[in-house]
Scaffold this motif. Structure first.
Motif, PDB file in Angstrom:
ATOM      1  N   ALA A 188       0.820  -1.208   0.000  1.00  0.00           N
ATOM      2  CA  ALA A 188       0.000   0.000   0.000  1.00  0.00           C
ATOM      3  C   ALA A 188       0.855   1.260   0.000  1.00  0.00           C
ATOM      4  CB  ALA A 188      -0.933  -0.003   1.203  1.00  0.00           C
ATOM      5  N   THR A 189       2.012   1.208   0.605  1.00  0.00           N
ATOM      6  CA  THR A 189       2.878   2.386   0.660  1.00  0.00           C
ATOM      7  C   THR A 189       3.531   2.690  -0.689  1.00  0.00           C
ATOM      8  OG1 THR A 189       4.759   1.077   1.399  1.00  0.00           O
ATOM      9  CG2 THR A 189       3.392   2.079   3.108  1.00  0.00           C
ATOM     10  N   LEU A 190       3.448   1.778  -1.636  1.00  0.00           N
ATOM     11  CA  LEU A 190       4.057   1.977  -2.955  1.00  0.00           C
ATOM     12  C   LEU A 190       3.211   2.822  -3.894  1.00  0.00           C
ATOM     13  CD1 LEU A 190       5.410  -1.627  -3.552  1.00  0.00           C
ATOM     14  CD2 LEU A 190       6.751   0.415  -3.041  1.00  0.00           C
ATOM     15  N   VAL A 191       1.972   3.097  -3.533  1.00  0.00           N
ATOM     16  CA  VAL A 191       1.072   3.848  -4.414  1.00  0.00           C
ATOM     17  C   VAL A 191       1.700   5.167  -4.831  1.00  0.00           C
ATOM     18  CG1 VAL A 191      -1.146   5.055  -4.519  1.00  0.00           C
ATOM     19  CG2 VAL A 191      -1.016   2.775  -3.517  1.00  0.00           C
ATOM     20  N   GLU A 192       2.318   5.868  -3.904  1.00  0.00           N
ATOM     21  CA  GLU A 192       2.899   7.170  -4.194  1.00  0.00           C
ATOM     22  C   GLU A 192       4.161   7.091  -5.048  1.00  0.00           C
ATOM     23  OE1 GLU A 192       3.459   9.119  -0.466  1.00  0.00           O
ATOM     24  OE2 GLU A 192       1.318   9.084   0.001  1.00  0.00           O
ATOM     25  N   GLU A 193       4.726   5.904  -5.198  1.00  0.00           N
ATOM     26  CA  GLU A 193       5.972   5.748  -5.950  1.00  0.00           C
ATOM     27  C   GLU A 193       5.751   5.375  -7.415  1.00  0.00           C
ATOM     28  OE1 GLU A 193       8.532   6.788  -4.282  1.00  0.00           O
ATOM     29  OE2 GLU A 193       7.313   6.864  -2.476  1.00  0.00           O
ATOM     30  N   VAL A 194       4.517   5.076  -7.806  1.00  0.00           N
ATOM     31  CA  VAL A 194       4.234   4.688  -9.195  1.00  0.00           C
ATOM     32  C   VAL A 194       4.623   5.824 -10.135  1.00  0.00           C
ATOM     33  CG1 VAL A 194       2.412   4.087 -10.844  1.00  0.00           C
ATOM     34  CG2 VAL A 194       2.429   3.051  -8.564  1.00  0.00           C
ATOM     35  N   ASP A 195       5.277   5.455 -11.220  1.00  0.00           N
ATOM     36  CA  ASP A 195       5.766   6.380 -12.246  1.00  0.00           C
ATOM     37  C   ASP A 195       6.933   7.245 -11.770  1.00  0.00           C
ATOM     38  OD1 ASP A 195       3.957   5.409 -14.129  1.00  0.00           O
ATOM     39  OD2 ASP A 195       2.425   6.867 -13.561  1.00  0.00           O
ATOM     40  N   LYS A 196       7.569   6.849 -10.678  1.00  0.00           N
ATOM     41  CA  LYS A 196       8.742   7.571 -10.193  1.00  0.00           C
ATOM     42  C   LYS A 196       9.962   6.664 -10.291  1.00  0.00           C
ATOM     43  CE  LYS A 196       6.260  10.576  -7.040  1.00  0.00           C
ATOM     44  NZ  LYS A 196       6.050  10.940  -5.643  1.00  0.00           N
ATOM     45  N   LYS A 197      11.122   7.287 -10.357  1.00  0.00           N
ATOM     46  CA  LYS A 197      12.383   6.557 -10.405  1.00  0.00           C
ATOM     47  C   LYS A 197      12.693   6.068  -8.992  1.00  0.00           C
ATOM     48  CE  LYS A 197      17.052   7.202 -12.173  1.00  0.00           C
ATOM     49  NZ  LYS A 197      17.962   8.194 -12.757  1.00  0.00           N
TER      50      LYS A 197
END
Length: 133
Positions: A20-29
């Protein structure tokens, strides 16, 4: 997503906090460090509830002293059970660090071979130390 399931009058909650904590990392390096110590860099495209990751434009880097080597891997799928750390890369700071550290890029195969020899040597030393106990 947390879903409650009734089991004998008790509601059991299923938590998938790491994914769930990965949601904010989508499309980021991001940087992903694996259980075997490999360091993978790439753009996070998607993930699932088990923290399986799909990275695009992925490359692996190996560091030793002031040298590093890198190898392009392209589209890469990582099983969640192999992930130790996931972190976003601040590209502005990455450029600053590269300039300040004066790392020398060397062929990936050369540094990978040297790195593996070092790991094998350290494992041999650790096993020898156990024999002394």
């Amino acid at each position: 997503k947390n879903e409650g399931k009734r089991k004998g009058g008790i509601i059991a909650m299923e938590f998938h906090l790491p994914a769930a904590t990965l949601v904010e990392e989508v499309d980021k390096k991001i940087l992903v460090i694996l259980r075997d110590g490999r360091k993978l860099y790439g753009t996070l495209r998607t993930f699932d509830q088990y923290a399986n990751l799909v990275l695009e434009n992925t490359w692996e880097r190996v560091f030793m002293d002031t040298r590093y080597g890198e190898k392009e891997l392209g589209l890469f799928i990582i099983r969640g059970e192999n992930v130790v750390i996931v972190g976003e890369i601040d590209e502005t700071k990455e450029e600053e660090i590269e300039q300040q550290t004066k790392l020398t890029k060397v062929p990936f195969e050369d540094i990978q071979r040297e790195y593996r020899k070092t790991l094998e040597h350290n494992q041999f030393i650790n096993e020898a130390d156990k024999d002394w106990e």
